[in-house]
Design a protein around this motif. Structure first.
Motif, PDB file in Angstrom:
ATOM      1  N   VAL A 146      32.179  49.170  36.546  1.00 21.97           N
ATOM      2  CA  VAL A 146      32.505  47.823  36.082  1.00 21.97           C
ATOM      3  C   VAL A 146      33.989  47.715  35.767  1.00 21.97           C
ATOM      4  O   VAL A 146      34.640  46.702  36.066  1.00 21.97           O
ATOM      5  CB  VAL A 146      31.655  47.460  34.847  1.00 21.97           C
ATOM      6  N   GLU A 147      34.566  48.751  35.173  1.00 25.22           N
ATOM      7  CA  GLU A 147      35.978  48.730  34.814  1.00 25.22           C
ATOM      8  C   GLU A 147      36.881  48.657  36.044  1.00 25.22           C
ATOM      9  O   GLU A 147      37.907  47.976  36.027  1.00 25.22           O
ATOM     10  CB  GLU A 147      36.318  49.974  33.996  1.00 25.22           C
ATOM     11  N   LEU A 148      36.502  49.359  37.098  1.00 28.80           N
ATOM     12  CA  LEU A 148      37.350  49.406  38.290  1.00 28.80           C
ATOM     13  C   LEU A 148      37.121  48.235  39.245  1.00 28.80           C
ATOM     14  O   LEU A 148      37.938  48.015  40.137  1.00 28.80           O
ATOM     15  CB  LEU A 148      37.112  50.716  39.049  1.00 28.80           C
ATOM     16  N   CYS A 149      36.036  47.512  39.058  1.00 28.49           N
ATOM     17  CA  CYS A 149      35.743  46.389  39.960  1.00 28.49           C
ATOM     18  C   CYS A 149      36.556  45.167  39.531  1.00 28.49           C
ATOM     19  O   CYS A 149      36.034  44.205  38.970  1.00 28.49           O
ATOM     20  CB  CYS A 149      34.247  46.080  39.958  1.00 28.49           C
ATOM     21  N   THR A 150      37.857  45.209  39.788  1.00 31.32           N
ATOM     22  CA  THR A 150      38.781  44.142  39.412  1.00 31.32           C
ATOM     23  C   THR A 150      39.256  43.408  40.657  1.00 31.32           C
ATOM     24  O   THR A 150      39.185  43.939  41.766  1.00 31.32           O
ATOM     25  CB  THR A 150      39.991  44.724  38.671  1.00 31.32           C
ATOM     26  N   PRO A 151      39.754  42.189  40.499  1.00 29.00           N
ATOM     27  CA  PRO A 151      40.249  41.451  41.674  1.00 29.00           C
ATOM     28  C   PRO A 151      41.338  42.197  42.429  1.00 29.00           C
ATOM     29  O   PRO A 151      41.399  42.137  43.654  1.00 29.00           O
ATOM     30  CB  PRO A 151      40.779  40.152  41.054  1.00 29.00           C
ATOM     31  N   ARG A 152      42.202  42.919  41.715  1.00 29.69           N
ATOM     32  CA  ARG A 152      43.287  43.644  42.380  1.00 29.69           C
ATOM     33  C   ARG A 152      42.754  44.774  43.247  1.00 29.69           C
ATOM     34  O   ARG A 152      43.167  44.948  44.387  1.00 29.69           O
ATOM     35  CB  ARG A 152      44.256  44.206  41.338  1.00 29.69           C
ATOM     36  N   LEU A 153      41.817  45.544  42.703  1.00 29.85           N
ATOM     37  CA  LEU A 153      41.265  46.661  43.471  1.00 29.85           C
ATOM     38  C   LEU A 153      40.442  46.154  44.650  1.00 29.85           C
ATOM     39  O   LEU A 153      40.508  46.702  45.756  1.00 29.85           O
ATOM     40  CB  LEU A 153      40.421  47.547  42.564  1.00 29.85           C
ATOM     41  N   LEU A 154      39.664  45.105  44.428  1.00 30.07           N
ATOM     42  CA  LEU A 154      38.882  44.536  45.523  1.00 30.07           C
ATOM     43  C   LEU A 154      39.782  43.987  46.617  1.00 30.07           C
ATOM     44  O   LEU A 154      39.455  44.069  47.805  1.00 30.07           O
ATOM     45  CB  LEU A 154      37.962  43.435  44.988  1.00 30.07           C
ATOM     46  N   SER A 155      40.915  43.435  46.225  1.00 30.18           N
ATOM     47  CA  SER A 155      41.855  42.932  47.221  1.00 30.18           C
ATOM     48  C   SER A 155      42.404  44.060  48.084  1.00 30.18           C
ATOM     49  O   SER A 155      42.548  43.913  49.307  1.00 30.18           O
ATOM     50  CB  SER A 155      43.004  42.202  46.518  1.00 30.18           C
ATOM     51  N   VAL A 156      42.703  45.188  47.459  1.00 27.96           N
ATOM     52  CA  VAL A 156      43.204  46.338  48.216  1.00 27.96           C
ATOM     53  C   VAL A 156      42.121  46.868  49.151  1.00 27.96           C
ATOM     54  O   VAL A 156      42.375  47.163  50.330  1.00 27.96           O
ATOM     55  CB  VAL A 156      43.684  47.449  47.266  1.00 27.96           C
ATOM     56  N   LEU A 157      40.886  46.991  48.638  1.00 31.69           N
ATOM     57  CA  LEU A 157      39.789  47.481  49.476  1.00 31.69           C
ATOM     58  C   LEU A 157      39.516  46.529  50.634  1.00 31.69           C
ATOM     59  O   LEU A 157      39.160  46.951  51.734  1.00 31.69           O
ATOM     60  CB  LEU A 157      38.531  47.659  48.630  1.00 31.69           C
TER      61      LEU A 157
END
Length: 513
Positions: A252-263
């Motif tokens: 939950v902590e890592l599921c952020t808009p920034r990380l999802l954008s990179v993925l």
């Protein structure tokens, strides 16, 4: 520096001794002035193509970017990480999407340094490059602001503009208690809010407060995932996959808009390891209920659909798993269907990979719980495909679950009756080696849903010998299955009696008339 100054004083005030600085007496005077000239060398005498446009220094590891410009590698990495595009002297802007080592330029720089007795440039580390890029960002932002103010105030004199240009950055204050310290670098602020950190107190918000304290683990991962080096991206994505698989609390902590954008930018990579592991990371993140809607709203589904269509085989397996996991959330079902996931999932039901077949079938089952997706699947020709899988004996239990959902709508029932579904299902029930009781029960449930089709079902079932099959089911199996068989049997017998009565009545009428 102290050694260099001492050497300069030695050269200027004392005669050279044989074997100390030069190799022969004949070259001593020449070498002396050569060393002296190198010590006083200025940037104006260095070829401009040898200088990095960002750092302004000789390049140790020059690279060519997509636009054709050459930069120091570390400066490109930091600029790409900070999403910063500098404006060059000629007014052009470089493209940092890809880099290639500029070996010819590197060799030219080293030859020039050797010829001019200049010490070769040292490697620039990431943190030093970060300070240079941040300073460049500050200067460029201030210059843009100055130009904007000049446009808004045409009467401003040149000397006034120069005065504003030399003002320290401390005049950009956010509040009475949050003054900007000009002696301390604040990279997180630049990373999270580039070009907007000079806003006044009226523009501050809770979101900015959160951005000022980012998750260090997330920051490190994002930095590596944005690296222009493929091996760094691979290491980071493998690490992220391991973290999200073993540490449930971090999902939950890592599921952020920034990380999802990179993925989102990595799952269509041309490199197998990057694509496979990035999609696997999405599967791990989607396991948490709190992440499912967030992931769909981030725009990740269209990228997953591209993988389902043209991705690497292992990536397709993970993409089917991700679709299945996201489809478990009711709020996602309609959106996934509208975005176009049904055609590739229907095609992958017949894949050679067992995991791909099973996960795509489960995804279709959960998506077909929504009426709009039922209609789409029928129009896509899903019924003949699914009935063909039943005939081949593949994934019967999962396929029957999907057919059960389709049989609950009018279009689905009509398609199954047209495709010979009644005869196929009854033939399956006659098999003595049917693999599981649950499969038999699912088959009966589909037939029961089809029985709502009225007269057409009764005619097809009677022709296929359904009375005998239903009679056997009425005597064995679970109570619910026996009850459904009994109702279908009664319905067919009632119809036969009505037909007989109608025939007798018509005979009497004909005789009497």
């Amino acid at each position: 520096m102290e050694f260099q100054e001492a050497l300069m004083r030695l050269i200027i005030h004392k005669p050279l001794r044989k074997g100390v600085i030069v190799e022969t007496q004949k070259e001593s005077e020449k070498q002396k002035w050569k060393v002296l000239s190198f010590r006083r060398l200025s940037k104006q005498e260095i070829p401009i193509e040898f200088l990095c446009p960002i750092s302004g220094s000789l390049m140790n590891d020059p690279v060519i970017v997509s636009s054709g410009h050459s930069f120091e590698r570390a400066c490109v990495q930091v600029s790409y990480t900070l999403a910063f595009t500098p404006t060059l002297i000629d007014g052009s802007t470089p493209d940092f999407s890809s880099v290639i080592p500029n070996l010819a330029l590197k060799s030219a720089i080293l030859n020039w340094c050797n010829k001019n007795s200049v010490e070769p440039p040292k490697a620039l580390d990431f943190f030093s490059a970060e300070k240079l890029v941040l300073a460049k960002m500050d200067a460029q932002q201030e210059e843009k602001g100055l130009i904007q103010r000049i446009k808004q105030s045409p009467s401003m004199m040149f000397n006034q503009a120069a005065t504003k240009l030399t003002l320290p950055p401390a005049h950009f204050s956010s509040s009475s208690e949050e003054s900007v310290d000009t002696n301390v670098w604040n990279p997180p602020l630049q990373l999270t809010t580039p070009h907007s950190c000079y806003s006044s107190a009226s523009s501050s918000s809770d979101k900015e407060t959160l951005d000022l304290n980012p998750n260090p683990e997330e920051e490190e991962l994002i930095t590596k995932l944005k690296s222009p080096q493929v091996y760094e991206i691979e290491e980071a994505i493998i690490s992220l996959r391991k973290i999200t698989r073993t540490k449930e609390e971090t999902r939950v902590e890592l599921c952020t808009p920034r990380l999802l954008s990179v993925l989102r930018s990595l799952i269509n990579s041309k490199y197998t390891n990057i694509q496979v592991n990035s999609v696997a990371c999405l599967v791990n993140l989607s396991l948490e209920k709190a992440n499912k809607v967030k992931m769909v709203r981030s725009g990740i589904v269209p990228m997953l659909i591209d993988v389902l269509k043209e991705g690497f085989p292992e990536a397709k397996e993970h993409a089917c798993g991700a679709m299945f996991s996201l489809a478990l959330e009711d709020h996602n079902k309609t959106a996934i269907g509208v975005l176009g996931a049904l055609p590739p999932l229907l095609q992958l039901v017949r894949s050679e990979s067992e995991w791909t077949r099973h996960d795509s079938a489960l995804a279709l089952y959960h998506l077909s719980l929504v009426q709009s997706n039922k209609t789409r699947l029928v129009k896509l020709g899903a019924v003949p495909i699914l009935l063909g899988l039943i005939k081949s004996g593949q994934m019967r239990s999962r396929v029957l679950l999907i057919l059960g959902n389709l049989a609950s709508c009018l279009d689905g029932r009509a398609a199954m009756l047209d495709s010979g579904g009644v005869d196929r299902l009854l033939g399956m029930l006659r098999e003595s080696g049917l693999e599981a009781q649950s499969t038999r029960e699912s088959c009966v449930s589909v037939l029961y849903a089809l029985s709502l089709g009225g007269l057409r079902f009764k005619g097809l079932a009677k022709a296929a010998g359904a009375v005998e099959v239903f009679s056997q089911l009425e005597k064995s199996g679970r109570e619910q299955t026996r009850e459904k068989a009994r109702r279908m049997l009664e319905m067919m017998k009632a119809k036969e009696e009505e037909e007989e009565e109608e025939e007798v009545n018509w005979e009497e009428l004909l005789v009497s008339g």
